[in-house]
Design a protein around this motif. Structure first.
Motif, mmCIF file in Angstrom:
data_model
loop_
_atom_site.group_PDB
_atom_site.id
_atom_site.type_symbol
_atom_site.label_atom_id
_atom_site.label_comp_id
_atom_site.label_asym_id
_atom_site.label_seq_id
_atom_site.Cartn_x
_atom_site.Cartn_y
_atom_site.Cartn_z
ATOM 1 N N HIS A 76 7.038 11.665 -1.754
ATOM 2 C CA HIS A 76 8.178 11.078 -1.042
ATOM 3 C C HIS A 76 7.747 10.825 0.398
ATOM 4 O O HIS A 76 7.218 11.714 1.059
ATOM 5 N N THR A 77 7.941 9.614 0.878
ATOM 6 C CA THR A 77 7.615 9.308 2.265
ATOM 7 C C THR A 77 8.889 8.989 3.012
ATOM 8 O O THR A 77 9.876 8.540 2.440
ATOM 9 N N GLU A 78 8.855 9.200 4.321
ATOM 10 C CA GLU A 78 9.992 8.898 5.162
ATOM 11 C C GLU A 78 9.578 7.857 6.174
ATOM 12 O O GLU A 78 8.400 7.641 6.422
ATOM 13 N N VAL B 262 3.147 5.927 -3.084
ATOM 14 C CA VAL B 262 4.312 6.669 -3.573
ATOM 15 C C VAL B 262 4.295 6.731 -5.096
ATOM 16 O O VAL B 262 4.524 7.782 -5.688
ATOM 17 N N LEU B 263 4.004 5.606 -5.738
ATOM 18 C CA LEU B 263 3.994 5.589 -7.200
ATOM 19 C C LEU B 263 2.790 6.328 -7.777
ATOM 20 O O LEU B 263 2.911 7.016 -8.791
ATOM 21 N N HIS B 264 1.658 6.213 -7.144
ATOM 22 C CA HIS B 264 0.438 6.833 -7.659
ATOM 23 C C HIS B 264 0.446 8.345 -7.454
ATOM 24 O O HIS B 264 0.140 9.102 -8.364
ATOM 25 N N ILE C 75 0.838 -1.199 0.000
ATOM 26 C CA ILE C 75 0.000 0.000 0.000
ATOM 27 C C ILE C 75 0.878 1.255 0.000
ATOM 28 O O ILE C 75 0.609 2.216 -0.725
ATOM 29 N N ALA C 76 1.940 1.250 0.795
ATOM 30 C CA ALA C 76 2.838 2.405 0.843
ATOM 31 C C ALA C 76 3.509 2.625 -0.514
ATOM 32 O O ALA C 76 3.616 3.766 -0.990
#
Length: 68
Positions: free
Chosen positions: A48-50, A42-44, A37-38
Motif C-alpha cells: 500500500h502506498t500513500e 503496488v500490484l507486484h 511504475i507506481a
C-alpha cells in the motif's frame, strides 16, 4: 489525468516542473510513466502506498508535538 490537475499532488507538481522545461506532451508522458511504475509496484509487491505530498494536518501526524 485528474492527478495532475490537483496543485498539491506529487504528480501535479512533477507535471508542472517538467512542462516548464520540456513541454506539455513530454511532461504528460513522463507523469503517466511514473504512475504506471507506481501501479506496477503496488500490484507486484502487494503493498500500500500513500501520496508523497507533505501533510500539514495535525490529524495526519498523531504523535506530533502541538506547536501553537
Amino acid at each position: 489525468m485528474v492527478a495532475i490537475r490537483k496543485k498539491d499532488s506529487y504528480l501535479g507538481v512533477s507535471f508542472r516542473r517538467l512542462a516548464a522545461g520540456r513541454g506539455g506532451k513530454r511532461a504528460l508522458v513522463a507523469v503517466m510513466y511514473k504512475l504506471a511504475i507506481a501501479i506496477w509496484h503496488v500490484l507486484h509487491d502487494k503493498t500500500h502506498t500513500e501520496n508523497s505530498a507533505p501533510t500539514t494536518s495535525r490529524a495526519a501526524i498523531p504523535n506530533a508535538p502541538c506547536v501553537a
